[in-house]
Write an enzyme that holds these catalytic residues in place. Sequence first.
Site, PDB file in Angstrom:
ATOM      1  N   HIS A   1     -28.276 -37.217  42.215  1.00  0.00           N
ATOM      2  CA  HIS A   1     -27.424 -38.076  41.491  1.00  0.00           C
ATOM      3  C   HIS A   1     -26.459 -38.769  42.091  1.00  0.00           C
ATOM      4  O   HIS A   1     -25.451 -39.420  41.743  1.00  0.00           O
ATOM      5  CB  HIS A   1     -26.901 -37.115  40.451  1.00  0.00           C
ATOM      6  CG  HIS A   1     -26.105 -37.839  39.153  1.00  0.00           C
ATOM      7  ND1 HIS A   1     -24.830 -37.552  38.848  1.00  0.00           N
ATOM      8  CD2 HIS A   1     -26.681 -38.641  38.374  1.00  0.00           C
ATOM      9  CE1 HIS A   1     -24.543 -38.387  37.741  1.00  0.00           C
ATOM     10  NE2 HIS A   1     -25.729 -38.708  37.416  1.00  0.00           N
TER      11      HIS A   1
ATOM     12  N   LYS B   1     -24.210 -41.405  44.677  1.00  0.00           N
ATOM     13  CA  LYS B   1     -24.044 -42.993  44.931  1.00  0.00           C
ATOM     14  C   LYS B   1     -23.236 -42.943  46.281  1.00  0.00           C
ATOM     15  O   LYS B   1     -22.242 -42.559  46.493  1.00  0.00           O
ATOM     16  CB  LYS B   1     -23.228 -43.361  43.775  1.00  0.00           C
ATOM     17  CG  LYS B   1     -23.994 -43.689  42.436  1.00  0.00           C
ATOM     18  CD  LYS B   1     -23.826 -42.315  41.557  1.00  0.00           C
ATOM     19  CE  LYS B   1     -24.651 -42.352  40.199  1.00  0.00           C
ATOM     20  NZ  LYS B   1     -24.519 -41.324  39.323  1.00  0.00           N
TER      21      LYS B   1
ATOM     22  N   ASP C   1     -22.194 -49.402  58.251  1.00  0.00           N
ATOM     23  CA  ASP C   1     -21.688 -49.349  59.911  1.00  0.00           C
ATOM     24  C   ASP C   1     -21.090 -47.970  60.078  1.00  0.00           C
ATOM     25  O   ASP C   1     -20.280 -47.885  60.897  1.00  0.00           O
ATOM     26  CB  ASP C   1     -20.890 -50.434  60.162  1.00  0.00           C
ATOM     27  CG  ASP C   1     -21.967 -51.795  60.598  1.00  0.00           C
ATOM     28  OD1 ASP C   1     -22.996 -51.147  60.679  1.00  0.00           O
ATOM     29  OD2 ASP C   1     -21.427 -52.683  60.597  1.00  0.00           O
TER      30      ASP C   1
ATOM     31  N   HIS D   1     -18.677 -43.869  31.441  1.00  0.00           N
ATOM     32  CA  HIS D   1     -19.615 -43.213  32.384  1.00  0.00           C
ATOM     33  C   HIS D   1     -18.658 -42.419  33.669  1.00  0.00           C
ATOM     34  O   HIS D   1     -19.230 -41.883  34.377  1.00  0.00           O
ATOM     35  CB  HIS D   1     -20.609 -43.962  32.966  1.00  0.00           C
ATOM     36  CG  HIS D   1     -21.655 -43.484  33.725  1.00  0.00           C
ATOM     37  ND1 HIS D   1     -21.968 -43.743  34.907  1.00  0.00           N
ATOM     38  CD2 HIS D   1     -22.668 -42.609  33.202  1.00  0.00           C
ATOM     39  CE1 HIS D   1     -22.958 -42.912  35.331  1.00  0.00           C
ATOM     40  NE2 HIS D   1     -23.377 -42.581  34.500  1.00  0.00           N
TER      41      HIS D   1
ATOM     42  N   LYS E   1     -16.382 -40.452  35.979  1.00  0.00           N
ATOM     43  CA  LYS E   1     -16.101 -38.799  36.093  1.00  0.00           C
ATOM     44  C   LYS E   1     -15.053 -38.840  36.717  1.00  0.00           C
ATOM     45  O   LYS E   1     -14.911 -38.788  38.112  1.00  0.00           O
ATOM     46  CB  LYS E   1     -17.217 -38.068  36.781  1.00  0.00           C
ATOM     47  CG  LYS E   1     -18.772 -38.590  36.202  1.00  0.00           C
ATOM     48  CD  LYS E   1     -19.333 -39.816  36.861  1.00  0.00           C
ATOM     49  CE  LYS E   1     -20.927 -39.659  36.711  1.00  0.00           C
ATOM     50  NZ  LYS E   1     -21.458 -39.965  35.205  1.00  0.00           N
TER      51      LYS E   1
ATOM     52  N   ASP F   1      -0.848 -34.193  37.869  1.00  0.00           N
ATOM     53  CA  ASP F   1       0.566 -34.178  38.198  1.00  0.00           C
ATOM     54  C   ASP F   1       0.909 -35.197  39.183  1.00  0.00           C
ATOM     55  O   ASP F   1       1.630 -35.088  40.003  1.00  0.00           O
ATOM     56  CB  ASP F   1       0.613 -32.696  39.181  1.00  0.00           C
ATOM     57  CG  ASP F   1       0.687 -31.732  37.969  1.00  0.00           C
ATOM     58  OD1 ASP F   1       0.675 -31.752  36.710  1.00  0.00           O
ATOM     59  OD2 ASP F   1       0.566 -30.620  38.479  1.00  0.00           O
TER      60      ASP F   1
END
Length: 508
Positions: free
Chosen positions: A251, A253, A258, A427, A429, A434
Amino acid sequence: MSFLRKILKLLTGRLFWIASLILVQFFFLVYAVIWASYKQGFYLAFTALSVIMLFVVFTRQEKPAYKMVWLFLIGIFPIFGGVLYLLMANKKLGYFSRKKTAKFRQSLPDSSFFVENADTALSEHAPEYHRISEYIKNVTGLSAWGNTDCHYFAYSEEFFLDVLEEIKKAEHFIFIEYFIIGEGKWWSLILEELKKKVSEGVDVRVIYDDVGSINCLPNRYDRILMSYGIKAVVFNRARIHLNPRLNFRDHRKIFDIDGNVCYTGGLNLSDEYANDVIRFGYWKDNAVKFRGAAVWNFTYLFLEMWAVLWGGDDDLKAYVPTVSAEHDGFVQPFGDNPLDDVSTAEDVYVQMISSAKRYVWITTPYLIPDDQMIGALTIAAAAGVDVRIITPRHPDKKTIFEVSRSNYAALIKAGVKIYEYIPGFIHAKTFIADDAAAVVGTTNIDYRSFYLHFELSVLFLYSSVVKAVKDDFEKTLLQSEEMTPEMVKAKGFQRIVRGFLRLFSPAF
């Protein structure tokens, strides 16, 4: 697309046929076990197996919620419950995958060979969060970094345009690892640039998840990519037989250029994420761009996965960052995976909630917390911490949406404020606490992300990204509706459905 065309696409899709064949095998297995059980010897054997499996489930080191599901199933289906557990409850990956990963991690060099990490500086300048950072380092081996420039993308189109510009600057390698890659406008533009880079001698590698991309790419798309000179590998190809390994998905990404520039976040490489294809209202997502030292953690995570899936023996020192960037707080990318018995991402979330003094704000597409996280959220709220969670109003999966909503009432009663994003599906997350700490990544608040998926998150401490995430949350809050006890109260048959779904929530 018309309704009939959608149905035709579904019925001719690879996912439909794989799922159908697996379902047929499942029912055949149940029938065979029940048929055999009419013979006294088999009946006693299957019952004895279920008793043994009850003991195994009870004594294994598992989350209580997961244990409860299997104890319930084996208890009410004593004939074939034990068989199902043996076939479907194996949450461990293969021996060789573990061995390759362990071997690769032994080759991890001291990161100070190219620049000093920020572990010591963080303990001096952010002692209140040093414990969380040290936990990440001790579990994953990945350090915190300074000297990293970060840019937060609250809108997907900006992300895709920026990626296209950075690809053009690549000189040595481009590493891409995504749950979903989908044919369409944006992937076509990216692919054309990748082909140009291959012709210039740039090492281009792609990892994509088979189930995640199954409805977005042609079968054996890795071969098509390799015909362009792009090295490509599919993560955990879907098989047409009952196999618990189907649960394990990549899952993550990662778009690494480079070793100096990298992107991660909630966004996948598909038009749906840029709102060029509308399915569930407006798709609200995010991504973060990194330049500098912290990119090393992403490069390492990609090469670790590549070594397991593809093989080879890359010299890690050839992929370290070669650019310097101004200090923008502390940045610590880290991975989480089912190869061990540690839920790193969830533990970081819980520590952030527990250490918050004024507020902790969260966005998540799925709200299916286990007892540990529910306890942390309710204790924080009871202690006067401003706990807010934004979830979608328009679900992408209706069953999971009902499971998420089934958790609202108890959290709201404890003082947690829950909002639903009205324009569509959120979508992103994110966690923020604080004005000092934030986590952005790929990890949802659900059992699959915590225990079955390969995930990636980034801890930010006193970084510009913390303020950017807060600003994005406040803008999103203006487009969201706060849920009240009356609004979330289940009625009639809905109460039964939600109760049933909550029982099996560890499966979602």
